[in-house]
Design a protein around this motif. Structure first.
Motif, PDB file in Angstrom:
ATOM      1  N   UNK A  13     -22.170   7.564   8.220  1.00 55.25           N
ATOM      2  CA  UNK A  13     -21.796   8.042   8.929  1.00 55.25           C
ATOM      3  C   UNK A  13     -20.908   7.550  10.602  1.00 55.25           C
ATOM      4  N   UNK A  14     -22.366   6.644  11.066  1.00 53.21           N
ATOM      5  CA  UNK A  14     -21.834   5.863  12.144  1.00 53.21           C
ATOM      6  C   UNK A  14     -20.270   4.711  12.517  1.00 53.21           C
ATOM      7  N   UNK A  15     -20.466   4.535  11.097  1.00 55.74           N
ATOM      8  CA  UNK A  15     -19.264   4.036  10.952  1.00 55.74           C
ATOM      9  C   UNK A  15     -18.104   4.768  10.657  1.00 55.74           C
ATOM     10  N   UNK A  20     -12.945   6.555  12.847  1.00 59.66           N
ATOM     11  CA  UNK A  20     -13.101   7.462  13.613  1.00 59.66           C
ATOM     12  C   UNK A  20     -11.735   7.838  15.141  1.00 59.66           C
ATOM     13  N   UNK A  21     -12.576   7.895  16.029  1.00 59.62           N
ATOM     14  CA  UNK A  21     -12.670   8.269  17.576  1.00 59.62           C
ATOM     15  C   UNK A  21     -11.165   7.326  17.465  1.00 59.62           C
ATOM     16  N   UNK A 323     -14.585   5.515   0.049  1.00 57.02           N
ATOM     17  CA  UNK A 323     -15.460   6.266   1.521  1.00 57.02           C
ATOM     18  C   UNK A 323     -15.430   6.083   3.287  1.00 57.02           C
ATOM     19  N   UNK A 324     -15.035   4.970   3.216  1.00 56.83           N
ATOM     20  CA  UNK A 324     -14.687   4.097   4.991  1.00 56.83           C
ATOM     21  C   UNK A 324     -13.135   4.948   4.684  1.00 56.83           C
ATOM     22  N   UNK A 325     -11.837   4.630   3.935  1.00 60.04           N
ATOM     23  CA  UNK A 325     -11.022   3.554   4.628  1.00 60.04           C
ATOM     24  C   UNK A 325     -10.252   5.291   4.210  1.00 60.04           C
TER      25      UNK A 325
END
Length: 423
Positions: A13-15, A20-21, A323-325
């Protein structure tokens, strides 16, 4: 970027929050023909220019009637026809009915349609119809009203909606031939490594086929991106630098596969630090711990480009992309209604090896039992290099970060594969 200094393993979640920010959605628009618009994101709210249906019409093949005409009789004379595109015209005498087809305009004065299966016709008097088995008749039965589906000026689809095949016939029913949509993000990608060889080439000792690019390409396209495949780049400093420069000149996002694990990122890390602001992360997920994220900085020949470095192992590469990208690309594309697949509780039919410390995405096969409950079993080998486990699976079994070994019979959470895996 100060993300290099993050100690230990970074929670997923931190990644995601860190990435995203830093993302600003694309703003450039293009006009696309409706037939070519699937996969694009709407750049503005879409309102209906008309009512759908544009007139009261029949939902059935049957007979248009006035209920009052059936108050004292069950038989009516057929005095005309109303077909789709050829409505009934002229006077409609009392105590009569009109033959009507599905989609045909409702004649003035009609307040019900009786389906033909509830009508009886005598072969000797085919123009006389008996409706006794249809009684009582409800007001407006089998009539589709003006604007029943969509009213004029209604909001049909909001800005930020990604167009699907289901949307196209609906928009076509509004008579809209083209749409203003956001440009698809351009994503350039390549694999790194001397050991990687193209398909169709005989393998020498120590060589393997480059499989990651094939999965990455189709997933990027299903994410709604324009995928630019730059091939395989060997572990050569000059060729790597040129590949990054070329990728940045062509794309909004640059994705690499391989070269982000400790001990194997020498050239990659040097070049990325030279060209931009990059952090090498260790994510608290399995498989897929090594991951790089940052920005390739603008030059005279190119604008800033987002950079994502995926692990080289096949399952790790695809999982981190998924999941991340994927959320990053959804935000970049302006896809406002994107959501991750929900987690569903399921009964474990097999045990699962697990050590605390990382969220584990194991590949599983779920079924639904006779009681409607989800059950799930392992696909077997969960190695990050064993892609057959992904091919056999229809879901991820998501084992929480601090959870340990799972015994058969325990409750776990699964995430069904999104459509990207079934394209």
């Amino acid at each position: 970027m100060d993300i290099c200094s993050t100690p230990g393993l970074m929670p997923i979640d931190d990644a995601l929050a860190n990435m995203l920010k830093s993302i600003t959605p694309v703003t450039c628009t293009v006009e696309k023909l409706l037939s070519d618009s699937v996969g694009y994101v709407l750049a503005q709210d879409l309102h209906s220019p008309l009512n759908v249906p544009p007139f009261d019409n029949s939902a059935m093949d049957g007979y248009a009637v006035r209920i009052a005409d059936l108050s004292n009789t069950t038989t009516l004379e057929v005095v005309g026809k109303s077909f789709a595109g050829i409505p009934y015209k002229g006077e409609w005498p009392p105590a009569s009915c009109i033959r009507i087809m599905t989609g045909a305009k409702i004649p003035a004065g009609c307040d019900a349609v009786i389906m033909q299966e509830q009508a009886t016709i005598d072969a000797t008097t085919p123009n006389i119809v008996d409706f006794s088995q249809a009684l009582p008749v409800r007001d407006q039965q089998n009539i589709r009203s003006l604007g029943e589906d969509i009213g004029q000026s209604d909001l049909v689809l909001p800005k930020g909606h990604r167009l699907t095949p289901r949307d196209i016939p609906m928009i076509a029913s509004l008579g809209i031939p083209s749409l203003t949509v956001l440009n698809k993000p351009k994503v350039a990608f390549f694999s790194t490594g001397d050991e990687l060889k193209p398909l169709g080439t005989p393998l020498q000792e120590g060589e393997i086929y480059d499989s990651n690019r094939y999965g990455i390409k189709i997933m990027l396209e299903q994410f709604g991106c324009e995928a630019i495949d730059l091939g395989v780049i060997p572990d050569d400093k000059d060729q790597l630098r040129q590949a990054f420069i070329q990728a940045q000149q062509q794309a909004d996002v640059v994705i690499t596969s391989g070269g982000v694990s400790v001990g194997e990122a020498d050239y990659t890390k040097i070049i990325l630090e030279e060209l931009g602001q990059i952090g090498f992360w260790k994510i608290a997920m399995k498989p897929g711990k090594p991951f790089a994220f940052g920005k390739l900085l603008a030059t005279d020949d190119s604008a800033d480009a987002i950079f994502c470095g995926l692990p080289g192992n096949p399952v790790s590469a695809i999982l981190t992309l998924y999941i991340l990208v994927q959320p990053l690309l959804a935000k970049l594309a302006g896809h406002a209604d994107w959501k991750a697949q929900p987690s569903i509780p399921a009964k474990a039919l097999t045990g699962f090896k697990k050590a605390p410390g990382r969220t584990d995405f194991q590949r599983g096969i779920y079924t639904i039992n006779e009681q409607g409950q989800f059950e799930v079993s392992s696909t077997g080998n969960q190695s990050s290099g064993a892609f057959r486990s992904m091919s056999l699976a229809n879901c991820f079994i998501i084992l929480e970060r601090e959870r340990g070994k799972v015994e058969a019979g325990e409750t776990v959470y699964i995430q069904q594969f999104a459509p990207v895996f079934y394209a």
